[in-house]
Scaffold this motif. Structure first.
Motif, mmCIF file in Angstrom:
data_model
loop_
_atom_site.group_PDB
_atom_site.id
_atom_site.type_symbol
_atom_site.label_atom_id
_atom_site.label_comp_id
_atom_site.label_asym_id
_atom_site.label_seq_id
_atom_site.Cartn_x
_atom_site.Cartn_y
_atom_site.Cartn_z
ATOM 1 N N GLU A 124 0.834 -1.208 0.000
ATOM 2 C CA GLU A 124 0.000 0.000 0.000
ATOM 3 C C GLU A 124 0.871 1.261 0.000
ATOM 4 O O GLU A 124 0.557 2.246 -0.678
ATOM 5 N N ALA A 125 1.963 1.226 0.735
ATOM 6 C CA ALA A 125 2.897 2.360 0.748
ATOM 7 C C ALA A 125 3.509 2.539 -0.636
ATOM 8 O O ALA A 125 3.604 3.654 -1.149
ATOM 9 N N GLN A 126 3.897 1.421 -1.254
ATOM 10 C CA GLN A 126 4.480 1.476 -2.605
ATOM 11 C C GLN A 126 3.466 2.029 -3.599
ATOM 12 O O GLN A 126 3.802 2.864 -4.437
ATOM 13 N N SER B 217 -5.700 8.500 5.079
ATOM 14 C CA SER B 217 -5.135 7.351 4.355
ATOM 15 C C SER B 217 -3.833 7.773 3.680
ATOM 16 O O SER B 217 -3.652 8.944 3.344
ATOM 17 N N ILE B 218 -2.963 6.821 3.465
ATOM 18 C CA ILE B 218 -1.686 7.143 2.827
ATOM 19 C C ILE B 218 -1.923 7.602 1.386
ATOM 20 O O ILE B 218 -1.213 8.460 0.875
ATOM 21 N N ALA B 219 -2.973 7.088 0.754
ATOM 22 C CA ALA B 219 -3.305 7.491 -0.620
ATOM 23 C C ALA B 219 -3.731 8.968 -0.662
ATOM 24 O O ALA B 219 -3.319 9.708 -1.560
ATOM 25 N N THR C 20 5.888 5.727 4.964
ATOM 26 C CA THR C 20 6.476 4.849 3.954
ATOM 27 C C THR C 20 7.783 4.240 4.458
ATOM 28 O O THR C 20 8.041 3.050 4.260
ATOM 29 N N ALA C 21 8.594 5.053 5.129
ATOM 30 C CA ALA C 21 9.864 4.548 5.675
ATOM 31 C C ALA C 21 9.610 3.422 6.685
ATOM 32 O O ALA C 21 10.274 2.386 6.639
#
Length: 167
Positions: free
Chosen positions: A73-75, A107-109, A146-147
């Motif tokens: 999901e991060a990618q 959300s990360i998105a 992400t890290a």
């Protein structure tokens, strides 16, 4: 009768995302008396601001506290920032509100969307101070999560993010 412990989703040592604040680590789960009732709290240390916050366990969902996303999901979020982006409203107040709402989603998105939009906007015209802060905050959130998710160095992720934004 359910006990307070039934609401606990996270354990000591878990990394979590606190929308608009950043990535934190659960230091303790402790009971306190609040307005005459036993209340269970997550004690979260936020490294980025060197701040410790207490969040009532039963309010953590509505406050958007969530686990770090899986690596895929991060990618995917990083990949989307090099895709075609939606033009934003020209009126900076409307744009600002739209981006704040996206960040609140947590959300990360949605964080990646804000980074992408404000980065491209800043290439056209310098961002107003409030928008610049919003961009810096969103960028930091994206890099931090992400890290942690990919178990990679923040500097490496930052380079990755900018290489994708430049595409």
């Amino acid at each position: 009768m359910s006990s307070l412990q039934d609401y606990v989703q996270f354990s000591v040592g878990d990394h979590v995302v606190y929308p608009l604040q950043g990535v934190g680590v659960i230091k303790r789960v402790e009971e306190r008396i609040f307005r005459g009732a036993q209340t269970l709290y997550y004690v979260i240390y936020l490294d980025i601001s060197d701040m410790t916050v207490m969040i009532p366990v039963d309010k953590s969902d509505e406050m958007g506290i969530r686990a770090i996303v899986p690596q895929e999901e991060a990618q995917a979020a990083i990949d989307t920032i090099s895709s075609k982006y939606e033009p934003m409203p020209v009126d900076w107040k409307a744009r600002y509100q739209m981006n704040v709402d996206l960040l609140r989603q947590g959300s990360i998105a949605s964080i990646a969307k804000v980074v992408q939009a404000l980065y491209h906007r800043s290439k056209i015209k310098e961002l107003p101070v409030q928008e610049r802060k919003l961009y810096d905050n969103a960028l930091r959130l994206l890099i931090d999560e992400t890290a942690y998710s990919m178990d990679r160095d923040k500097k490496e992720i930052e380079l990755l993010v900018f290489s994708r934004l430049e595409k």
